[in-house]
Enzyme design. Structure first.
Site, PDB file in Angstrom:
ATOM      1  N   ASP A 231      -2.069   4.727  11.648  1.00  0.00           N
ATOM      2  CA  ASP A 231      -1.719   3.419  11.076  1.00  0.00           C
ATOM      3  C   ASP A 231      -2.818   2.425  11.403  1.00  0.00           C
ATOM      4  O   ASP A 231      -3.537   2.571  12.384  1.00  0.00           O
ATOM      5  CB  ASP A 231      -0.380   2.906  11.618  1.00  0.00           C
ATOM      6  CG  ASP A 231       0.255   1.899  10.660  1.00  0.00           C
ATOM      7  OD1 ASP A 231       1.236   2.261   9.989  1.00  0.00           O
ATOM      8  OD2 ASP A 231      -0.247   0.765  10.548  1.00  0.00           O
TER       9      ASP A 231
ATOM     10  N   ASP B 212      -7.944   3.612   9.392  1.00  0.00           N
ATOM     11  CA  ASP B 212      -7.755   3.371   7.957  1.00  0.00           C
ATOM     12  C   ASP B 212      -7.684   4.726   7.257  1.00  0.00           C
ATOM     13  O   ASP B 212      -8.622   5.525   7.366  1.00  0.00           O
ATOM     14  CB  ASP B 212      -8.959   2.547   7.473  1.00  0.00           C
ATOM     15  CG  ASP B 212      -8.902   2.261   5.989  1.00  0.00           C
ATOM     16  OD1 ASP B 212      -7.976   2.758   5.310  1.00  0.00           O
ATOM     17  OD2 ASP B 212      -9.789   1.535   5.499  1.00  0.00           O
TER      18      ASP B 212
ATOM     19  N   SER C 227      14.866   3.938   9.263  1.00  0.00           N
ATOM     20  CA  SER C 227      14.250   4.871   8.322  1.00  0.00           C
ATOM     21  C   SER C 227      14.165   6.286   8.887  1.00  0.00           C
ATOM     22  O   SER C 227      13.960   7.240   8.137  1.00  0.00           O
ATOM     23  CB  SER C 227      12.868   4.370   7.912  1.00  0.00           C
ATOM     24  OG  SER C 227      12.039   4.299   9.037  1.00  0.00           O
TER      25      SER C 227
ATOM     26  N   GLY D 146       6.924   3.718  13.880  1.00  0.00           N
ATOM     27  CA  GLY D 146       6.876   5.052  14.471  1.00  0.00           C
ATOM     28  C   GLY D 146       8.146   5.860  14.437  1.00  0.00           C
ATOM     29  O   GLY D 146       8.244   6.895  15.094  1.00  0.00           O
ATOM     30  N   SER D 147       9.126   5.451  13.659  1.00  0.00           N
ATOM     31  CA  SER D 147      10.395   6.181  13.682  1.00  0.00           C
ATOM     32  C   SER D 147      10.252   7.585  13.089  1.00  0.00           C
ATOM     33  O   SER D 147      10.907   8.516  13.546  1.00  0.00           O
ATOM     34  CB  SER D 147      11.483   5.390  12.963  1.00  0.00           C
ATOM     35  OG  SER D 147      11.154   5.213  11.614  1.00  0.00           O
ATOM     36  N   TRP D 148       9.389   7.744  12.070  1.00  0.00           N
ATOM     37  CA  TRP D 148       9.208   9.092  11.528  1.00  0.00           C
ATOM     38  C   TRP D 148       8.494   9.976  12.552  1.00  0.00           C
ATOM     39  O   TRP D 148       8.811  11.148  12.684  1.00  0.00           O
ATOM     40  CB  TRP D 148       8.424   9.044  10.197  1.00  0.00           C
ATOM     41  CG  TRP D 148       9.330   8.744   9.033  1.00  0.00           C
ATOM     42  CD1 TRP D 148      10.485   8.039   9.069  1.00  0.00           C
ATOM     43  CD2 TRP D 148       9.158   9.168   7.680  1.00  0.00           C
ATOM     44  NE1 TRP D 148      11.044   7.982   7.820  1.00  0.00           N
ATOM     45  CE2 TRP D 148      10.248   8.657   6.940  1.00  0.00           C
ATOM     46  CE3 TRP D 148       8.186   9.904   7.010  1.00  0.00           C
ATOM     47  CZ2 TRP D 148      10.404   8.883   5.572  1.00  0.00           C
ATOM     48  CZ3 TRP D 148       8.331  10.123   5.637  1.00  0.00           C
ATOM     49  CH2 TRP D 148       9.436   9.623   4.932  1.00  0.00           C
TER      50      TRP D 148
ATOM     51  N   ASP E 133       5.619   6.923   5.049  1.00  0.00           N
ATOM     52  CA  ASP E 133       6.743   6.020   4.782  1.00  0.00           C
ATOM     53  C   ASP E 133       6.214   4.603   4.575  1.00  0.00           C
ATOM     54  O   ASP E 133       6.928   3.624   4.714  1.00  0.00           O
ATOM     55  CB  ASP E 133       7.727   6.073   5.961  1.00  0.00           C
ATOM     56  CG  ASP E 133       9.039   5.353   5.653  1.00  0.00           C
ATOM     57  OD1 ASP E 133       9.418   5.298   4.465  1.00  0.00           O
ATOM     58  OD2 ASP E 133       9.666   4.839   6.589  1.00  0.00           O
TER      59      ASP E 133
ATOM     60  N   LYS F 196       7.067   7.715   0.409  1.00  0.00           N
ATOM     61  CA  LYS F 196       7.998   6.724  -0.133  1.00  0.00           C
ATOM     62  C   LYS F 196       7.494   6.250  -1.496  1.00  0.00           C
ATOM     63  O   LYS F 196       6.309   6.011  -1.688  1.00  0.00           O
ATOM     64  CB  LYS F 196       8.092   5.523   0.805  1.00  0.00           C
ATOM     65  CG  LYS F 196       9.170   4.511   0.396  1.00  0.00           C
ATOM     66  CD  LYS F 196       8.853   3.122   0.858  1.00  0.00           C
ATOM     67  CE  LYS F 196       8.977   2.911   2.332  1.00  0.00           C
ATOM     68  NZ  LYS F 196      10.327   2.689   2.805  1.00  0.00           N
TER      69      LYS F 196
END
Lengths: 1004, 313
Positions: free
Chosen positions: B83, B99, B25, B55-57, B124, B164
């Protein structure tokens, strides 16, 4: 646009009196569950699906809810009205569940933010209840009304387990932690003792409502569980899951303080995937389930115990004491038969005992012969006859009277055979039956004895030369022809009128094992059709023209239908009185009977598997399965179902990816149509064009990957394609009115042995013969191929191959324009690309016609030429196209629908001065839908265009003068709307089939 | 079978592995940026990645802010990744296990930014998909609304929000709602997002909340209550239940992101394809697509492997 019928997900079902109510799309349906009759269908919501409903205790009112919609209605109005949409109310948040108060004068609505709205029966809000700081989103929940002022809420959260709170105190009683992942369902027992919940972890947890203690965890489901219900005075729990099964669990108290959830029964109820709805009728002990496949299924929870006589078990010890016979220590049960009086059992020491079903007692049979060397070859119920044989070529025939007493015994010996290894029996008529005997010596004849029933004398003895590699396994008699199913998927045909005629063998009917049954089904133009089952799970329907039968040519038979059961071994098949094909066999240790036409299990029994002794016999209208394990014999009666098996049949368990109507020929007040699904299956069904009623014929399982396309290319052929480079050419036989048949005639060669490309689309152009055609296939790696299909040789020959670029090609079309053969593709890059392939194929374009001519030119492989024209139309993938060739102005009009929400009209012409192909976008509607347009279909003499899109709106556009004018739009409840096909009826009206998660039939 | 045949065509997965991204992503954000360049602004300092795991973004944000846009003084730059799940550390990213609907999270973010507001917020995140399309789309939109609630509290005027979405039956409803808070709304589809998937991204440019509206997170307030006063939802009534009415829907512009020569996520590539970046032949061996590391149904899988879930009744 008017809906005639809809098949799709049903989310909630409930018993009420002698009815089942079902939430079906935006409707509530009322069925009489004893007859399966649909009594009424009432539209509840304009767009939303009914997700659930509750009926008040006095049976007067119903609260229906779905998404943010809610409606409180009288049950009477639901039973009698066609639509109550004007009563629809909208709630601010998604409604998880709704319930009536104890007195029935109020309703409680639990929303996804863990709030309960209390309102009166006119939807006036009386109060809103919640617990502080607990507004995390819910996937599930239930409201338990114990009394007017004791109401509990079970809230199933995403990460916080189940929160149990007191509605009126607005305080938390328990936070039930023990599951992993989101809670997908939670419910309480109506005595307030237990709570049961299930989650993404695939387990069911039983909790003590009082203490919040975790009592037991039930493992068994292999996918997510969607619904739970306590029943039978809260001693049992029932569950349904994404694994297609419905399971029952007993709440067993071991010691006073240890409670266990024990899995009791498994029922396979739906296809491929989700089962959503569930209810139990406690007084009848039947369950109803509703699934994503659109099926509403009834389940007999007492399937093996309802009448008390379903299971009988006798050990040799039991038999010994009842019959007063001695058995040796290592005595085994060797064989058995079932008659109207009961059973005949043969043991390893050669003793014979009979079981009387009336007195439940066993009796010995005194024999003059030593039967130790014999085995039971078979029996004829109508003649109370059992046939025994041994390997010394002896046959013994024994007749019993109606009380099970031996009244006749005869013995024959066939000395000319080396040894008899296989004997089979078949009834002929009132007076005669036949026995076949087979020796392992290839030089020995294959023998058939015709036995006079009253005397047991041999009336006739037929000795046939035995075909090579032939081991008999099953038998059918058709006129004077004996049809013998054999190993290696073979069928031998023996002419009883002519013993000297060489038997004819049809070999390799399907890839597989032994032919386990042969059965005459029907005649088509005087040619009989037989059903043939194969142990490997294949079944075939084969037409045999006995008039031209010969070993030299294969034209005397035709496999008109071929398929494979979902899993397991296949031992036999028959049609039931509803014209449904019923198959039976084994799945490892499980014996099953399966409704193949509508794909559900009818009954099953764990019995050790096919390698044991077993026999399925008729028992009046019922069936009885006899099997043994060691020195025990089991009788399992399989009754006709107590209730109808289904209230409504479904179609596919997952998304329908393509639909094709066989438009050339009407069939029984409607049309045949095929659906190709993501679930890897192709269904052949029929719809009635007056009321949209759907009848399923076959669920074809030849594809192993999710389908992309299916299309009838003329009145007798269909093509389907999918991933793994699968493309099949199917032949349709619609000569019979009982059912149509369909068989794969050929498959397209693949590029490698282990193909992983997807064939995205195909198109064909017929040759003058109307049997041969060229086919173009386009692939996910940008490859384009053109093939020649030769009917006579039944083969595909590659004519042309090439590659567009590297992107995936979604659509392809072959069009003849101005004596040129055009190949048009639309890939994911949003362009339209046109190749002129006229000179690349060895066939001639015939001026003024839409077919090609075979001038017997040499077939050579050519390369894809450079494209003639390429231009951008959409921003991204062109998902769907349809074309129209206008001969008056020599143009091809292309309608394209894109992932970019756009809809375009594209014109292709041949420039007169240069003879070049030119193309341009003549109209583009940027916001033609709110989401991807997935289907475009021309109708009404190409003046109207129907579009389907993922926003679930079906639109009709006027396309006259190359303009796009939206004329009508209508919401469809079919989600993931992906495909449509339209047929024009003789009366000039148009019927559209719209597919996605479900199928809708609309009159346009 | 269907699943198996998808693996091999996934060139983006392969590229993600090669380039050290935790998920394919990452390319979706990179391609969105190719079109809108929101991460190329040298003045971009404070960004928030919601629903960030794995954590890719955040990795993309980290590389953009601290490598590609590296300047003399990067001290004011800060990336916060939020997250519910724990995340393994990423260079220059502050991971916050929290949260997004909780007011504490909002306070914590502002604290980390030294009481300054963020310029860019992205999400995302996607919920568990049940197969009930209407529910899945609703829960996804609620996730966006939750992210949006937090965003309205922490985003500076003129800021960017991307999230997203699933382009289902109610997507036009969401477009309409977001239109009240941002000057420009676009539905963007990166080429790395499969054409066969309903996934797309909503790009909201130029944050412009109503003048007299002050967003305030409160756990006991509903989404509607939160957005009261900014004309966003159910402006027609004050009641929690009301007679059915036609909701405002709006179709926004659609934009494909990523150049035409970018890899096609729907295509099958052959293993002899050359990678245009490294000019290396792509390696044949490809690890299977990463399974969830700790799925909720882990125990069920173990039982199944041991043959404990086979049908015996």
């Amino acid at each position: 646009m008017q809906e005639l019928n809809h098949v799709g997900p049903s989310l909630c079902v409930k018993f009420h009196k002698e009815f089942v109510y079902a939430a079906y799309g935006p409707y509530l349906q009322q069925y009489n569950y004893k007859t399966s009759e649909l009594l009424n269908q009432c539209l509840i919501f304009k767009e939303n699906k009914v997700h659930g409903f509750d009926i008040s205790a006095d049976g007067k009112n119903v609260i229906a809810y779905g998404a943010r919609s809610v409606s409180i209605l009288s049950l009477e109005s639901i039973n009698t009205s066609k639509s109550l949409v004007d009563r629809e109310q909208l709630v601010e948040e998604w409604v998880i569940t709704g319930t009536f108060s104890k007195l029935g004068d109020k309703v409680f609505l639990l929303t996804c933010y863990n709030r309960v709205i209390i309102c009166d029966l006119k939807c006036n809000v009386i109060g809103i209840k919640s617990v502080p700081e607990e507004k995390s989103i819910l996937y599930s929940g239930s409201i338990e009304v114990l009394s007017e002022d004791r109401v509990y809420v079970n809230a199933g959260t995403v990460i916080g387990g189940v929160i149990v709170w007191d509605l009126f105190c607005e305080s938390i009683l328990h936070t039930l932690q023990g599951h992993e992942g989101s809670i997908f369902y939670v419910t309480s027992s109506d005595d307030g003792k237990y709570i049961a919940s299930c989650s993404d972890d695939r387990s069911i947890i039983l909790w003590d409502m009082e203490t919040g203690e975790q009592l037991s965890t039930g493992w068994g489901h292999t996918a997510r569980i969607w619904n739970l219900k306590f029943y039978d005075n809260n001693t049992q729990l029932i569950s349904v899951s994404e694994d297609c099964t419905c399971r029952t669990w007993a709440i067993e108290t071991l010691n006073s303080d240890e409670i266990n959830l024990v899995q009791k029964n498994i029922y396979e109820v739906h296809q491929i995937k989700n089962v959503w709805g569930l209810d139990v009728c406690n007084s009848e002990m039947i369950a109803v389930t509703a699934g994503n496949d659109g099926r509403i299924k009834l389940v007999d929870l007492l399937q093996a115990t309802r009448y008390g006589n379903e299971n009988e078990l006798f050990s040799l010890g039991d038999i010994s004491s009842s019959a007063n016979v001695e058995f040796s220590k290592d005595e085994l049960i060797k064989g058995f038969e079932w008659f109207s009086f009961g059973a005949v059992v043969h043991t390893s020491s050669g003793q014979l005992v009979t079981y009387n079903r009336q007195s439940f007692s066993w009796s010995p049979i005194a024999l003059s012969e030593n039967m130790e060397s014999y085995s039971i070859s078979g029996g004829i119920q109508s003649k109370n006859t059992v046939v025994f044989s041994n390997n010394k070529n002896d046959i013994i025939l024994i007749r019993f009277n109606s009380k099970g007493q031996l009244i006749k015994l005869a013995k024959h010996t066939l000395e000319y055979l080396a040894k008899v290894t296989n004997t089979m029996i078949k009834d002929i008529d009132d007076d005669t039956f036949l026995i076949t005997l087979e020796s392992p010596n290839p030089k020995d004849p294959f023998v058939c004895l015709i036995i006079q029933n009253d005397t047991y004398d041999v009336n006739a003895e037929h000795r046939f030369s035995k075909p090579s590699n032939f081991v008999s396994a099953s038998l059918e008699l058709y006129g004077n022809y004996l049809l013998v199913g054999a190993r290696y998927s073979s069928l031998g045909i023996f002419d009883l009128d002519d013993n000297h005629r060489t038997p004819v063998v049809i070999r390799k009917i399907s890839a597989g094992d032994t032919t386990t049954s042969v059965k005459f089904i029907e005649k088509q133009l005087n040619i009989p059709i037989f059903s043939i089952t194969n142990r490997d799970g294949f079944y075939d329907f084969i037409s045999i023209n006995f008039d031209i039968i010969t070993n030299d040519n294969k034209n005397f038979y035709d496999i008109i239908h071929q398929n494979k059961v979902a899993k397991g071994f296949l031992e036999g098949a028959y049609f039931n009185d509803k014209n449904e094909y019923i198959v039976y066999g084994f799945k490892s240790t499980l014996f099953y009977i399966f409704n193949e036409t509508n794909s559900y299990e009818l009954a099953s029994q764990v019995c050790g598997g096919s390698h044991r002794q077993w026999k399925l016999c008729d028992d009046g209208l019922n069936k009885i399965l006899l099997y043994n394990k060691g020195s025990n014999i089991y009788f399992r009666r399989i009754s006709q179902n107590f209730t109808p098996e289904v209230l409504r049949n479904g179609l596919h368990g997952r998304e329908i990816r393509d639909i094709s109507i066989l438009k050339e020929k009407t069939y029984k007040n409607g049309y045949l149509f095929c659906t190709a699904s993501e679930d890897t299956t192709v269904r052949l069904s029929h719809f009635n064009n007056l009321n949209g009623t759907i009848t399923n014929y076959w669920l074809e399982r030849q594809h192993v990957s999710g389908l992309q396309r299916c299309k009838f290319i003329n009145d007798e052929f269909m093509v389907t394609c999918s991933a793994r480079e699968e493309l099949f050419l199917w032949h349709i036989n619609n000569e019979s009115l009982d059912r149509a048949y369909i068989a794969v005639r050929q498959s397209l060669p693949t590029s490698t042995e282990n193909p992983d490309l997807r064939i995205m689309d195909f198109d064909v152009k017929f040759l003058e013969s109307k049997k041969d055609f060229i086919l173009t296939s386009v692939y996910s790696d940008s490859v384009i191929k053109v093939w020649y299909y030769n009917f006579a040789s039944n083969s595909f020959i590659l004519l042309m191959e090439g590659k567009y670029q590297t992107c995936c090609i979604f659509n392809v079309s072959l069009e003849i324009l101005n004596n040129k053969l055009l190949l048009i593709i639309t890939p994911t890059d949003g362009h339209v690309i046109v190749y002129n392939i006229t000179n690349c194929i060895p066939f001639e374009v015939v001026p003024g016609n839409d077919y090609l001519r075979d001038n017997k030119l040499e077939i050579v492989l050519s390369l894809l030429p450079n494209h003639d024209v390429k231009f951008p139309v959409h921003q991204s993938s062109i998902k769907t196209i349809c074309t129209f060739v206008d001969k008056t102005d020599n143009s091809v009009t292309l309608y394209t629908g894109g992932d970019d929400n756009g809809l375009a009209i594209v014109k292709l012409n041949v420039e007169n001065s240069t003879d070049k192909i030119v193309g341009k976008v003549v109209c583009f509607e940027k916001k033609a839908a709110a989401s991807t347009i997935t289907s475009v279909n021309l109708f009404n003499n190409n003046t109207k265009l129907l579009t389907a899109s993922v926003d679930q709106i079906v639109r009709i556009w006027d396309v006259c003068g190359d303009k796009l004018v939206q004329e009508q739009r209508k919401y469809t409840t079919t989600a993931d709307t992906g495909v449509a096909d339209i047929v024009r009826l003789d009366n000039g009206s148009d019927i559209a089939l719209i597919g996605g998660v479900g199928l809708s039939i609309w009159k346009l | 079978m269907g699943k198996r045949s998808k693996d091999k065509r996934d060139l983006y997965y392969r590229k993600a592995k090669e380039q050290g991204y935790r998920a394919r992503s990452a390319f979706k954000l990179l391609q969105l940026n190719e079109q809108y360049h929101f991460l190329d602004d040298p003045n971009l300092k404070r960004v928030v990645d919601l629903c960030a795991a794995p954590g890719s973004w955040s990795q993309v944000l980290s590389r953009k802010l601290f490598v590609d846009n590296k300047s003399e003084d990067d001290s004011g730059k800060k990336i916060i990744a939020v997250d519910l799940q724990p995340m393994s550390p990423i260079d220059n990213v502050t991971c916050l296990q929290a949260d997004i609907t909780h007011p504490k999270t909002f306070n914590k973010i502002l604290e980390l930014f030294g009481n300054e507001k963020a310029q860019f917020v992205c999400s995302d995140g996607a919920p568990d998909v049940t197969g009930l399309h209407d529910l899945d789309e609703y829960v996804q939109q609620q996730l966006i609304m939750s992210a949006l609630q937090l965003t309205t509290c922490i985003l500076e005027k003129g800021g960017v929000f991307i999230a997203k979405i699933f382009r289902g039956r109610d997507i036009d409803l969401l477009y309409s709602q977001l239109g009240f808070l941002f000057k420009k709304i676009i539905c963007a589809k990166p080429r790395s997002s499969r054409g066969t998937s309903l996934e797309a991204f909503i790009v909201c440019l130029d944050y412009c909340p109503p003048k007299d509206w002050v967003p305030k997170l409160d756990l006991n307030k509903s989404v509607t209550e939160f957005f009261e006063g900014c004309n966003i939802k159910e402006i027609h009534n004050n009641s929690i239940i009301t007679k059915w009415y036609e909701e405002d829907r709006d179709i926004v512009d659609f934009m494909t992101c990523g150049s035409l020569d970018a890899y096609d996520s729907d295509a099958t590539y052959h293993i002899d394809v050359k990678d245009e970046l490294s000019n290396d032949l792509l390696n044949v061996s490809l690890n299977p697509v990463q399974m969830p590391t700790n799925p909720p149904y882990k125990r069920a899988l173990e039982l199944k492997r041991k043959g404990k879930l086979t049908r015996s009744i």
